[in-house]
Scaffold this active site. Structure first.
Site, PDB file in Angstrom:
ATOM      1  N   MET A 109       0.829  -1.212   0.000  1.00 25.00           N
ATOM      2  CA  MET A 109       0.000   0.000   0.000  1.00 25.00           C
ATOM      3  C   MET A 109       0.867   1.267   0.000  1.00 25.00           C
ATOM      4  O   MET A 109       0.700   2.165  -0.833  1.00 25.00           O
ATOM      5  CB  MET A 109      -0.901  -0.041   1.247  1.00 25.00           C
ATOM      6  CG  MET A 109      -2.110   0.821   1.168  1.00 25.00           C
ATOM      7  SD  MET A 109      -3.122   0.571   2.636  1.00 25.00           S
ATOM      8  CE  MET A 109      -4.573  -0.126   1.933  1.00 25.00           C
ATOM      9  N   CYS A 125       3.670   7.298  11.189  1.00 23.62           N
ATOM     10  CA  CYS A 125       2.736   8.264  10.576  1.00 23.62           C
ATOM     11  C   CYS A 125       2.115   9.195  11.619  1.00 23.62           C
ATOM     12  O   CYS A 125       2.073  10.420  11.441  1.00 23.62           O
ATOM     13  CB  CYS A 125       1.660   7.543   9.793  1.00 23.62           C
ATOM     14  SG  CYS A 125       1.033   6.079  10.591  1.00 23.62           S
ATOM     15  N   GLY A 145      -3.739   2.359   7.899  1.00 22.59           N
ATOM     16  CA  GLY A 145      -2.473   2.187   8.636  1.00 22.59           C
ATOM     17  C   GLY A 145      -2.192   0.723   8.932  1.00 22.59           C
ATOM     18  O   GLY A 145      -1.046   0.322   9.125  1.00 22.59           O
ATOM     19  N   HIS A 157      -5.290   9.895   9.500  1.00 20.48           N
ATOM     20  CA  HIS A 157      -5.307   9.868  10.957  1.00 20.48           C
ATOM     21  C   HIS A 157      -5.717  11.240  11.500  1.00 20.48           C
ATOM     22  O   HIS A 157      -5.342  12.280  10.921  1.00 20.48           O
ATOM     23  CB  HIS A 157      -3.924   9.541  11.506  1.00 20.48           C
ATOM     24  CG  HIS A 157      -3.439   8.141  11.245  1.00 20.48           C
ATOM     25  ND1 HIS A 157      -4.239   7.120  10.784  1.00 20.48           N
ATOM     26  CD2 HIS A 157      -2.194   7.625  11.385  1.00 20.48           C
ATOM     27  CE1 HIS A 157      -3.525   6.023  10.649  1.00 20.48           C
ATOM     28  NE2 HIS A 157      -2.272   6.282  11.014  1.00 20.48           N
TER      29      HIS A 157
HETATM   30  C1  2RA Z   1      -0.813   2.232  11.982  1.00 17.67           C
HETATM   31  N1  2RA Z   1       0.991   3.827  12.308  1.00 17.67           N
HETATM   32  O1  2RA Z   1      -1.545   3.186  11.699  1.00 17.67           O
HETATM   33  C2  2RA Z   1       0.680   2.407  12.142  1.00 17.67           C
HETATM   34  C3  2RA Z   1       1.455   1.752  11.060  1.00 17.67           C
HETATM   35  N2  2RA Z   1       1.283   2.368   9.819  1.00 17.67           N
HETATM   36  O2  2RA Z   1      -1.236   1.067  12.140  1.00 17.67           O
END
Ligand code: 2RA
Length: 329
Positions: A11, A126, A157, A234
């Site tokens: 991804m 992230c 994520g 996020h």
């Molecule tokens: C998540 N930050 O969002 C972690 C890994 N990408 O699961």
């Protein structure tokens, strides 16, 4: 530049290729790299067809830069092999982030620390990247004492399996589970695995990476990482206590002027960041900026970003751009 993308079929790898093309990154040779089961697969980049190659083949080709998003185990084994062969590795896994010999880089914050000797560079998690983009300019001005952050993390994520789980549950179909519970119409206070201290790895990444990137172990941080059924990015509810008092107008001005931040904040017009609108963009969006009247020198804000772009692929490509612009590769 000869560029390898390790984890090209994943991804984040796919988004890295998209960002490289969008930004017209100076590529003379592109090496899409993946596990043996994907070797030989064809993929298209800027109208040209490429064949996926394996890791050993890629090392021997001596790319100038290798952008990794292939998991910690692969990075621990293969990043040193690329580096010993003269390649500069920028790694998205957590493998090297807390290694004291490796730099943890958000270009707008600390790329100036990079030198030619840095042959393995770590891309932060992230949720750390978007948080630190908002915190760093405020820390420089008001000195952060303590942060309490709750994250509301996109299922992207976790990966493709999580997206498929949500689609199946939405359609009332059975399928493979990425999570221990349903994610549709749910919120899981569980990102990554639980540690002995009761926090998850995801929450401890925020605590540990924040200290390293700010270069200040005195900064205290407590996190709760929550998985929610969204795909665009996020979101984070951030409460930050400073050593010094602040003026809200100055807070907005500092954030608005920081490269890579867009302030979206006007309650009168229901203006605030949302993952559905952050998706596909590279900025970090900050809103709901307001004083916390429950204690002195404390601010609340809401921070949203596309976790696959600024949270991973774009930040990685920006580090590579910095290396080229500053003749470090
Ligand atoms: C998540 N930050 O969002 C972690 C890994 N990408 O699961």
């Amino acid at each position: 530049m000869k560029i390898a993308v390790v984890g090209a079929t994943g991804m984040v790898g796919q988004i890295m290729l998209k960002v490289l093309a969008e930004r017209d990154f100076p590529i003379t040779d592109l090496y899409p790299v993946a596990s043996e089961r994907s070797v030989g697969k064809k993929m298209e980049f800027k109208g040209k067809e490429y064949e996926v190659i394996g890791l050993q083949t890629a090392v021997a080709l001596k790319p100038d830069i290798a952008l990794f998003s292939a998991g910690g185990e692969t990075s621990l084994e293969w990043a040193p092999k690329f580096a010993e062969n003269g390649t500069t590795v920028i790694d998205n896994s957590s493998a090297w982030r807390m290694d004291e010999t490796k730099k943890l880089v958000i270009p707008e914050i600390n790329a100036s620390n990079l030198t030619k000797e840095d042959k393995i560079i770590a891309n932060p998690n992230c949720s750390t990247i978007q948080l630190l983009m908002a915190l760093k300019p405020l820390h420089d001005k008001f000195k952060i004492k303590r942060v309490v952050v709750s994250t509301y993390q996109s299922i992207t994520g976790t990966g493709v399996k999580a997206v498929e789980q949500l689609e199946n549950e939405f359609n009332g179909e059975k399928g493979e589970m990425a999570y221990p519970y349903p994610i549709h119409k749910n919120a899981l206070p569980h990102c990554d695995v639980f540690q002995d201290n009761g926090y998850t790895k995801e929450e401890m990444k925020l605590t540990n990476e924040t200290k390293k990137i700010l270069g200040d172990d005195s900064v205290l941080l407590s996190a709760t990482a929550i998985r929610i059924p969204v795909v665009g990015g996020h979101s984070e509810a951030v409460n930050v206590e400073f050593e010094n008092d602040f003026d809200e107008a100055e807070i907005r001005k500092i954030l608005s002027q920081f490269p890579g931040i867009t302030v979206q904040d006007n309650p009168e017009t229901n203006t605030y960041p949302m993952p559905i609108y952050a998706e596909g963009k590279d900025d970090v969006f900050v809103g709901r900026i307001r004083r916390d009247y429950s204690q002195p020198n404390t601010l609340n804000m809401w921070v949203v970003a596309d976790n696959l772009r600024k949270g991973a692929a774009t930040n990685t490509v920006q580090i590579a751009e910095y290396l080229i612009e500053n003749k470090l590769v």
